[in-house]
Scaffold this motif. Structure first.
Motif, PDB file in Angstrom:
ATOM      1  N   GLY A  66      46.354   2.975  98.995  1.00 54.89           N
ATOM      2  CA  GLY A  66      47.745   3.096  99.398  1.00 54.89           C
ATOM      3  C   GLY A  66      48.718   2.864  98.263  1.00 54.89           C
ATOM      4  N   GLU A  67      48.459   1.832  97.457  1.00 57.19           N
ATOM      5  CA  GLU A  67      49.398   1.456  96.398  1.00 57.19           C
ATOM      6  C   GLU A  67      49.334   2.446  95.232  1.00 57.19           C
ATOM      7  OE1 GLU A  67      46.916  -0.444  97.535  1.00 57.19           O
ATOM      8  OE2 GLU A  67      48.119  -1.550  99.006  1.00 57.19           O
ATOM      9  N   GLU A  68      48.306   3.294  95.193  1.00 56.37           N
ATOM     10  CA  GLU A  68      48.166   4.271  94.105  1.00 56.37           C
ATOM     11  C   GLU A  68      48.531   5.671  94.635  1.00 56.37           C
ATOM     12  OE1 GLU A  68      44.646   1.550  92.008  1.00 56.37           O
ATOM     13  OE2 GLU A  68      44.077   3.436  92.960  1.00 56.37           O
ATOM     14  N   LYS A  71      51.394   5.650  97.434  1.00 57.35           N
ATOM     15  CA  LYS A  71      52.730   5.382  96.888  1.00 57.35           C
ATOM     16  C   LYS A  71      53.265   6.627  96.166  1.00 57.35           C
ATOM     17  CE  LYS A  71      55.062   1.917  93.971  1.00 57.35           C
ATOM     18  NZ  LYS A  71      55.556   2.662  92.817  1.00 57.35           N
ATOM     19  N   ALA A  72      52.398   7.227  95.320  1.00 61.51           N
ATOM     20  CA  ALA A  72      52.829   8.410  94.558  1.00 61.51           C
ATOM     21  C   ALA A  72      53.255   9.538  95.499  1.00 61.51           C
ATOM     22  CB  ALA A  72      51.693   8.868  93.635  1.00 61.51           C
ATOM     23  N   LEU A  73      52.553   9.668  96.615  1.00 64.98           N
ATOM     24  CA  LEU A  73      52.894  10.723  97.579  1.00 64.98           C
ATOM     25  C   LEU A  73      54.280  10.477  98.188  1.00 64.98           C
ATOM     26  CD1 LEU A  73      51.982  13.250  99.141  1.00 64.98           C
ATOM     27  CD2 LEU A  73      50.762  11.762 100.735  1.00 64.98           C
ATOM     28  N   ILE A  83      57.452  -0.770 103.630  1.00 69.81           N
ATOM     29  CA  ILE A  83      57.274  -0.511 102.183  1.00 69.81           C
ATOM     30  C   ILE A  83      57.522   0.979 101.897  1.00 69.81           C
ATOM     31  CG2 ILE A  83      55.573  -0.465 100.287  1.00 69.81           C
ATOM     32  CD1 ILE A  83      54.220  -2.909 101.667  1.00 69.81           C
ATOM     33  N   ILE A  84      56.994   1.843 102.753  1.00 76.38           N
ATOM     34  CA  ILE A  84      57.156   3.295 102.538  1.00 76.38           C
ATOM     35  C   ILE A  84      58.627   3.699 102.641  1.00 76.38           C
ATOM     36  CG2 ILE A  84      56.631   5.563 103.571  1.00 76.38           C
ATOM     37  CD1 ILE A  84      53.771   4.571 104.014  1.00 76.38           C
TER      38      ILE A  84
END
Ligand code: NAD
Length: 503
Positions: free
Chosen positions: A223-225, A228-230, A250-251
């Protein structure tokens, strides 16, 4: 050979193909390794490594977003009839490989075959339903005015990101991807890191069904990689997300700079309220089904039982008897009702509530222990003598764990039911129609069933209020999210023009 051995034999055959390459990302119709290497997918049944999975990062997401962006115009402009035919072929492809999907899903997630065989077919139904809506998706309306012919139509928003969790991952992803494709959007899908297998099967089936390269792309990873980038990628116009409430917030922050349109399906701590005038046998079946099926790893599960004081003792006694009889076992055994929890981390979280319940002063009336010495199995659990302030009544445990709370009056039941940060579903059991109307009107939930378990009808709106979500899925609500309203005004003649600088 018994049914379990037969399923295990099939599983070995299905997994053999991933032995050498693992599960790769699928970008623009090509297999691509992960920019950040690989990670192992672990089976919750025996903690063995299933296969390696591509660990996607920002570069992979960028390639997938560009592929989705390049594929957008031609997918958008494909005549609706042809788009419908492709989506129907996807549904047929899912049906043809439903057993493979179900078996892989059980091994990857620990969900029982009993339920996953149905969930795979439900995925096909999602594609069929939205395929049939394609023709009307762009239909507009004519809004009259004296001087202009006003036409409001709908156009697909563009490439979208779909981020899904690990509980019933195949079915949940089709729920988002089918309407997005039906709308004319292209998709970058980031499946949950804990359950990558069936997302791979879906993209394969879709391409075999004729979906052009780049229309559906899958990037695995954390998720954090990758996730997040998405959510931060400028070419991605919207994010449809299913997962925890805290990830949703967070999103929201991650998507702020690129002004993402967001649709969230989040957590729940859903009440089932049983009044003493209800059909108690049917209520008992529903209460048990809605918390112990799908391992209790279900956003719509009725994890808080509110039971009227006049029937509490009898109802709980029957509950204990049935709960102790639920069959916990290997998820590929068709007789199994509860399989192992998804991961070590989640298992530890669920197990921690056994002590929390005791510390808070509740009674463990059934379960409250782990099972076996391999895999993440817990016994179906019932907490009684609880009140709504306890952590077991407020926090989403997301396992086969039910908290029972007594109430005496309708007003008290309503107050307890609404005293939570969540508002996804509610279930009301009463034979008094006027009470059902009063109660459901005030109950804070996006979806409520009266005298029923959760029965999903695809044209109806699905979603939650409060911390349980933003937006609705289903029927035309899905198109509202994946499409933009566009207004076009045609002047019909001589309405008076305002002249600036006229001589
Ligand atoms: P999660 O929020 O941890 O993860 C969900 C997905 O989000 C995963 O793919 C993960 O990799 C990704 N993600 C995590 N951090 C991210 C970030 N910073 N940016 C972008 N993506 C990120 O949820 P989970 O533990 O996988 O799923 C369980 C939760 O999902 C429960 O709370 C459950 O109630 C909820 N859920 C809700 C519904 C619903 O319809 N309301 C349905 C199913 C599950």
């Amino acid at each position: 050979m018994n049914a379990l051995d037969e399923n295990l034999q099939k599983l070995r055959k299905y997994l053999a193909r991933f032995e050498s390459t693992g599960i790769q990302n699928r970008i623009n119709g090509n297999d691509v390794g992960g920019e950040l290497g690989q990670f192992a997918s672990i089976s919750p049944v025996d903690k063995s490594a299933i296969c390696q999975v591509a660990r996607g990062g920002a570069t992979d997401i960028d390639a997938a977003a560009k592929a989705a962006s390049n594929a957008f115009a031609s997918w958008r402009d494909l005549p609706a009839k042809q788009r419908r035919e492709i989506l129907i072929s996807v549904a047929e492809g899912i049906e043809a490989r439903a057993e493979e999907i179900a078996i892989c899903e059980c091994w990857d997630t620990g969900q029982a075959y009993k339920f996953m065989s149905k969930a795979a077919l439900r995925g096909a139904e999602n594609f069929r339903y939205f395929a049939d809506q394609v023709i009307q998706a762009r239909d507009g309306q004519h809004l009259k005015s004296p001087t202009l012919m006003n036409i409001t139509t709908r156009v697909p928003i563009g490439p979208v990101g779909v981020i899904t969790p690990w509980n019933t991952p195949f079915m949940l992803s089709t729920w988002k991807i089918a309407p997005a494709l039906a709308s004319g959007c292209t998709v970058v899908h980031k499946p949950a890191e804990a359950s990558p297998l069936t997302a791979r099967l879906l993209v394969e089936i879709a391409e075999e069904a004729g979906l052009p390269a780049g229309v559906l792309n899958t990037v695995n990873g954390f998720g954090e990689e990758a996730g997040k980038a998405l959510t931060e990628h400028p070419l991605i116009r919207a994010i449809a997300f299913v997962g925890e409430s805290k990830t949703g917030s967070i999103i929201t922050k991650q998507g702020a700079d690129t002004l993402k349109r967001l649709h969230f399906e989040l957590g729940g701590k859903n009440p089932v309220i049983v009044f003493d005038d209800a059909d108690l046998e049917r209520a008992l079946d529903a209460v048990i089904f809605m918390i112990y099926s799908i391992n209790g790893e279900r956003c719509t599960s009725s994890s808080r039982l509110l039971v009227q004081d006049t029937i509490r003792e009898t109802f709980e006694a029957k509950l204990v008897e049935r709960v102790n009889n639920i069959k916990v076992g290997h998820p590929l055994d068709p007789a199994t009702e509860i399989g192992p929890l998804i991961s070590e981390e989640h298992f530890n979280k669920v197990v921690s509530y056994f002590d929390i319940a005791k510390t808070d002063g509740a009674t463990i009336a059934a379960g409250g222990k782990t099972q076996g010495d391999e895999g993440y199995f817990v016994a179906p659990t019932l907490f009684t003598d609880a009140n709504n302030q306890m952590r077991i009544a407020q926090e989403e445990i997301f396992g086969p764990v039910l908290t029972s709370i007594e109430f005496s009056t309708e007003a008290q039941a309503l107050e307890i039911a609404n005293d939570t940060q969540y508002g996804l579903t509610g279930y009301v059991w009463t034979n008094d129609l006027t009470r059902a109307l009063r109660f459901t009107d005030k109950l804070e939930a996006g979806m409520i069933w009266v005298n029923s378990e959760n029965v999903r009808h695809l044209p109806t709106p699905f979603g939650g209020v409060k911390s349980s979500g933003i937006g609705r899925d289903g029927g035309d609500w899905s198109f509202e999210f994946y499409m933009e309203q566009k207004h076009i005004g045609f002047a019909m003649g001589q309405h008076k023009m305002t002249k600036l600088g006229a001589l």
